[in-house]
Design an enzyme around this catalytic site. Structure first.
Site, PDB file in Angstrom:
ATOM      1  N   LYS A  39       0.843  -1.198   0.000  1.00  0.00           N
ATOM      2  CA  LYS A  39       0.000   0.000   0.000  1.00  0.00           C
ATOM      3  C   LYS A  39       0.882   1.253   0.000  1.00  0.00           C
ATOM      4  O   LYS A  39       2.086   1.165   0.243  1.00  0.00           O
ATOM      5  CB  LYS A  39      -0.920  -0.020   1.224  1.00  0.00           C
ATOM      6  CG  LYS A  39      -0.179   0.000   2.552  1.00  0.00           C
ATOM      7  CD  LYS A  39      -1.127  -0.286   3.712  1.00  0.00           C
ATOM      8  CE  LYS A  39      -0.395  -0.220   5.040  1.00  0.00           C
ATOM      9  NZ  LYS A  39      -1.206  -0.759   6.144  1.00  0.00           N
ATOM     10  N   ARG A 134     -10.855   0.374  14.408  1.00  0.00           N
ATOM     11  CA  ARG A 134     -10.667   1.082  13.151  1.00  0.00           C
ATOM     12  C   ARG A 134     -11.669   0.453  12.188  1.00  0.00           C
ATOM     13  O   ARG A 134     -12.793   0.919  12.096  1.00  0.00           O
ATOM     14  CB  ARG A 134      -9.212   0.938  12.695  1.00  0.00           C
ATOM     15  CG  ARG A 134      -8.698   2.114  11.914  1.00  0.00           C
ATOM     16  CD  ARG A 134      -7.203   2.038  11.660  1.00  0.00           C
ATOM     17  NE  ARG A 134      -6.758   0.802  11.034  1.00  0.00           N
ATOM     18  CZ  ARG A 134      -5.520   0.576  10.602  1.00  0.00           C
ATOM     19  NH1 ARG A 134      -4.600   1.512  10.734  1.00  0.00           N
ATOM     20  NH2 ARG A 134      -5.191  -0.563  10.048  1.00  0.00           N
ATOM     21  N   TYR A 267      17.544  29.013   9.927  1.00  0.00           N
ATOM     22  CA  TYR A 267      16.365  29.789  10.312  1.00  0.00           C
ATOM     23  C   TYR A 267      16.125  29.697  11.810  1.00  0.00           C
ATOM     24  O   TYR A 267      16.272  28.628  12.411  1.00  0.00           O
ATOM     25  CB  TYR A 267      15.123  29.255   9.596  1.00  0.00           C
ATOM     26  CG  TYR A 267      15.063  29.619   8.125  1.00  0.00           C
ATOM     27  CD1 TYR A 267      15.002  30.941   7.718  1.00  0.00           C
ATOM     28  CD2 TYR A 267      15.064  28.619   7.157  1.00  0.00           C
ATOM     29  CE1 TYR A 267      14.934  31.271   6.366  1.00  0.00           C
ATOM     30  CE2 TYR A 267      14.996  28.935   5.806  1.00  0.00           C
ATOM     31  CZ  TYR A 267      14.930  30.259   5.418  1.00  0.00           C
ATOM     32  OH  TYR A 267      14.862  30.578   4.091  1.00  0.00           O
ATOM     33  N   MET A 315      13.900  24.250   3.434  1.00  0.00           N
ATOM     34  CA  MET A 315      13.184  23.593   2.333  1.00  0.00           C
ATOM     35  C   MET A 315      14.109  22.742   1.475  1.00  0.00           C
ATOM     36  O   MET A 315      13.768  21.626   1.087  1.00  0.00           O
ATOM     37  CB  MET A 315      12.487  24.645   1.462  1.00  0.00           C
ATOM     38  CG  MET A 315      11.666  24.046   0.347  1.00  0.00           C
ATOM     39  SD  MET A 315      10.941  25.283  -0.739  1.00  0.00           S
ATOM     40  CE  MET A 315       9.582  25.876   0.237  1.00  0.00           C
TER      41      MET A 315
HETATM   42  C1  LIG Z   1      -0.542  -1.827   6.712  1.00  0.00           C
HETATM   43  C2  LIG Z   1      -1.200  -3.085   7.126  1.00  0.00           C
HETATM   44  C3  LIG Z   1      -0.431  -4.225   7.400  1.00  0.00           C
HETATM   45  C4  LIG Z   1       1.073  -4.203   7.408  1.00  0.00           C
HETATM   46  O1  LIG Z   1       1.518  -3.582   8.580  1.00  0.00           O
HETATM   47  P1  LIG Z   1       3.092  -3.472   8.907  1.00  0.00           P
HETATM   48  O2  LIG Z   1       3.142  -2.923  10.270  1.00  0.00           O
HETATM   49  O3  LIG Z   1       3.647  -2.520   7.896  1.00  0.00           O
HETATM   50  O4  LIG Z   1       3.627  -4.827   8.760  1.00  0.00           O
HETATM   51  C5  LIG Z   1      -1.092  -5.393   7.699  1.00  0.00           C
HETATM   52  N1  LIG Z   1      -2.445  -5.447   7.745  1.00  0.00           N
HETATM   53  C6  LIG Z   1      -3.201  -4.351   7.516  1.00  0.00           C
HETATM   54  C7  LIG Z   1      -4.687  -4.477   7.601  1.00  0.00           C
HETATM   55  C8  LIG Z   1      -2.612  -3.149   7.197  1.00  0.00           C
HETATM   56  O5  LIG Z   1      -3.375  -2.069   6.973  1.00  0.00           O
END
Ligand SMILES: *Cc1c(COP(=O)(O)O)cnc(C)c1O
Length: 381
Positions: A39, A134, A267, A315
């Site tokens: 992802k 979640r 800065y 930056m």
């Molecule tokens: C992102 C995610 C993972 C992977 O998590 P990591 O901590 O990067 O291994 C696994 N399951 C779900 C549902 C996720 O959203």
């Protein structure tokens, strides 16, 4: 006219290190199949660039439908799992067309499936909310959701999944795992539970924690570990887990300054030289994805030697302390010296992204995902 030389900054993606880290996941769960979680554009690495190193995975997990299309465009014919499932009913058409497996985490997604016209039934992963609150069904509604799905002609196989909120903490999986086991009792279907933290901490050859979540998993979901960041840093670093950095961010010094006691840097003048010292100005700033919150003292490598940043990150530039280098190096470091912001430096040196993240009050995940578009990326195979 020739094309102008770019700024000296660049990112490297290390294909062999991705493959190495995937192999580490295999060692931790030799009997399970592995979802390589890609992802967020493979955690900022680029799906197309990361694919070569991760192609030995059993499947790819992500949540953006356009990213799923990109994987199919790479000719990946194996499983793809949508970790958040579909966002609206018409997404199901793409799932049918591209053969995407999808998470089901709420009743609306079951309603949409029930109205979906398809010739090929879908493989779904039914998600339990095991306390993270979640996504997922509450335990008392989970079995009813399973029964609903099981009655739909649009559904083929149902797998069971949950996600741990605290797998990076001692005993963090115990309660959600017990909840999962209790409510999954008697339900058929493959199980997918561990993320990177659970996999490393409780897997084969692990620290000797519960081992439950990994031992009972048909599919593990490996994300951050693939990208060379430790899921439970600072308790354990990548060396402890046998992982290698997969992304290097590097640049060069484009200037130096000799400071007298009382001279300030950057800065806000947040750093004042306590004694005569030399600093270098590196061509990297927050517009490249380097964290602005990384204050004085953030680790950085100059010509492969560890030193620190001084003053605020701007930056396009940041300042590094050349006087803090080993004395035989301090003299030779200067204009053109190689600066490693994270990843692999020259001569086998390594600066884990987690060390930089910690100094900036964040985690490796955020830094690698935030690599800016303007940084040219090269794949190293
Ligand atoms: C992102 C995610 C993972 C992977 O998590 P990591 O901590 O990067 O291994 C696994 N399951 C779900 C549902 C996720 O959203």
């Amino acid at each position: 006219m020739s094309t102008p030389m770019p700024r000296p900054i660049e990112a490297l993606i290390h294909t062999p290190s991705l493959a190495h880290n995937l192999e580490r996941a295999r060692q931790a769960a030799p009997d399970a199949r592995i979802w390589a979680v890609v992802k967020a554009n493979a955690y900022g690495h680029g799906i197309e660039r990361a694919f070569d190193g991760l192609r030995a995975a059993d499947g790819f997990a992500l949540l953006d439908l356009a990213e799923a299309q990109r994987l199919r465009a790479l000719d990946w014919r194996g499983p793809i799992l949508l970790l958040e499932g579909v966002f609206e009913p018409r997404d199901l058409e793409l799932c049918s067309r591209l053969n995407l497996w999808h998470t089901v985490h709420c009743d609306a997604q079951i309603d949409w499936l029930a109205h979906h016209k398809t010739h090929s039934p879908h493989r779904v992963f039914l998600k339990l909310n095991s306390g993270m609150n979640r996504l997922g069904f509450r335990p008392d509604a989970w079995r009813a959701a399973w029964a609903r799905l099981n009655a739909l002609p649009q559904v083929d196989e149902i797998s069971l999944m949950t996600h741990f909120a605290d797998a990076d903490l001692p005993d963090g999986t115990r309660a959600p795992l017990a909840l999962f086991d209790r409510h999954a009792r008697g339900l058929s279907g493959e199980r997918s539970l561990p993320n990177s933290a659970a996999l490393l901490r409780e897997g084969h050859g692990s620290l000797g924690f519960a081992q439950g979540s990994v031992a009972g998993a048909d599919w593990v979901r490996a994300g951050i570990l693939l990208y060379g960041s430790s899921p439970d840093h600072p308790a354990h670093d990548i060396r402890h887990w046998g992982l290698r950095p997969t992304m290097t961010l590097r640049t060069r010094l484009i200037g130096t300054q000799d400071l007298q006691p009382g001279d300030r840097v950057g800065y806000g003048s947040t750093f004042t030289a306590p004694q005569p010292m030399r600093i270098g100005i590196a061509a990297c700033g927050y517009a490249d994805g380097y964290p602005r919150h990384a204050g004085t003292g953030t680790p950085v490598l100059v010509d492969g030697h560890r030193t620190r940043t001084v003053g605020r990150v701007s930056m396009d530039m940041l300042a590094v302390d050349l006087s803090a280098l080993p004395s035989e190096r301090a003299g030779s470091a200067g204009l053109g010296s190689e600066v490693t912001l994270w990843g692999e430096g020259p001569g086998g040196s390594i600066l884990p992204i987690d060390d930089v993240a910690q100094a900036a009050g964040t985690i490796g995940y955020e830094l690698m995902c935030a690599l800016a578009q303007r940084v040219p990326v090269q794949t190293v195979s």
